[in-house]
Scaffold this active site. Structure first.
Site, PDB file in Angstrom:
ATOM      1  N   ASP A  77      29.886 -23.444  83.060  1.00 63.43           N
ATOM      2  CA  ASP A  77      28.903 -22.487  83.011  1.00 63.43           C
ATOM      3  C   ASP A  77      29.442 -21.241  82.411  1.00 63.43           C
ATOM      4  O   ASP A  77      28.445 -20.194  82.690  1.00 63.43           O
ATOM      5  CB  ASP A  77      28.089 -22.368  84.243  1.00 63.43           C
ATOM      6  N   ASN A 132      23.434 -28.288  90.045  1.00 62.26           N
ATOM      7  CA  ASN A 132      23.922 -29.781  89.644  1.00 62.26           C
ATOM      8  C   ASN A 132      23.540 -30.577  90.902  1.00 62.26           C
ATOM      9  O   ASN A 132      22.876 -31.693  90.999  1.00 62.26           O
ATOM     10  CB  ASN A 132      25.313 -29.787  89.370  1.00 62.26           C
ATOM     11  N   ASP A 182      28.067 -15.749  83.237  1.00 58.37           N
ATOM     12  CA  ASP A 182      28.185 -16.917  84.161  1.00 58.37           C
ATOM     13  C   ASP A 182      26.718 -17.451  84.572  1.00 58.37           C
ATOM     14  O   ASP A 182      25.865 -16.297  84.787  1.00 58.37           O
ATOM     15  CB  ASP A 182      29.184 -16.702  85.208  1.00 58.37           C
ATOM     16  N   ASP A 221      22.500 -29.586  82.753  1.00 60.95           N
ATOM     17  CA  ASP A 221      22.723 -29.859  81.252  1.00 60.95           C
ATOM     18  C   ASP A 221      21.697 -29.172  80.551  1.00 60.95           C
ATOM     19  O   ASP A 221      21.842 -28.351  79.624  1.00 60.95           O
ATOM     20  CB  ASP A 221      22.852 -31.269  80.961  1.00 60.95           C
ATOM     21  N   HIS A 258      22.953 -33.666  87.310  1.00 65.44           N
ATOM     22  CA  HIS A 258      23.768 -33.178  86.279  1.00 65.44           C
ATOM     23  C   HIS A 258      22.786 -33.315  84.922  1.00 65.44           C
ATOM     24  O   HIS A 258      22.875 -32.208  84.326  1.00 65.44           O
ATOM     25  CB  HIS A 258      24.739 -33.897  85.961  1.00 65.44           C
TER      26      HIS A 258
END
Length: 223
Positions: free
Chosen positions: A118, A83, A75, A92, A88
């Protein structure tokens, strides 16, 4: 006796040719469709296997290599904050960079998948004597800052849990993932990869996941 056409010429070659045309066209179409379906099973952002693709390949790997197999869950810590703070597109980039690092670590014979958000999963073949070293190498690689824009770096930390059939007592992939999930939670935010022991395999779970993880809401409960 060959069939003759209007001009009295044999038509056997014509019939064979005509039959070959749709077959060739269908073969091309089938190959194209196969490629499209294979691509659809890949995560579009990272290029990794999706959940189904990962599960199929990881099941094969753990069954084939038994005690030399290792299953991992990874994770990205505080991913929502990344974010929220940077946007975002930066999130990414972090996910794509994490996927690339996981793929490089797993090697050509390992399996890497993105389960969603994630959360990533891996299945690799590593002998017992090298497990700790390899896990430490993975933790170090994933903790490197991510270049998000021409040298602008974002610090990233991850949580890693791993499980092996010899420690857990089974090659069953769901059981190994549950143990890896519990081990990951035990080492959350420490920067250290945790290798599951039998106590992690015995951790309480709901719908096959540690309580509090996605997918653990009891049926009928309010979302």
């Amino acid at each position: 006796m060959p069939i003759t056409g209007a001009l009295g010429q044999p038509t056997r070659a014509l019939l064979v040719t005509a039959a070959a045309v749709p077959l060739t066209g269908w073969t091309v179409h089938a190959l194209a469709l196969h490629r499209q379906l294979a691509a659809a099973r890949r995560d579009p952002l990272t290029g990794l296997h999706g959940r189904d693709g990962y599960t199929a390949r990881a099941t094969t790997l753990t069954a084939r290599h038994t005690t030399a197999a290792m299953v991992l869950l990874v994770d990205v810590d505080h991913f929502k904050q990344i974010n929220d703070r940077f946007g975002h597109p930066v999130g990414d980039r972090v996910l794509a960079a994490t996927a690339a690092r996981l793929t490089a670590w797993a090697g050509s014979h390992g399996v890497v998948g993105r389960l969603g958000g994630d959360e990533f999963a891996l299945a690799v073949r590593i002998g017992a004597a090298r497990r700790r070293l390899r896990l430490d190498q993975l933790a170090a690689a994933l903790s490197e800052p991510v270049d998000i824009d021409d040298g602008r770096l974002v610090d990233v930390t991850v949580s890693i849990g791993a499980a092996t059939p010899d420690a857990i007592g089974t090659t069953d992939l769901p059981a190994l993932l549950r143990a890896a999930d519990a081990a990951m939670y035990a080492g959350k935010h420490t920067g250290t990869a945790v290798l599951a022991d039998p106590s992690h395999a015995a951790a309480d779970s709901i719908n096959g996941r540690r309580a509090g993880r996605p997918g653990t809401t009891p049926l009928g409960a309010t979302a």
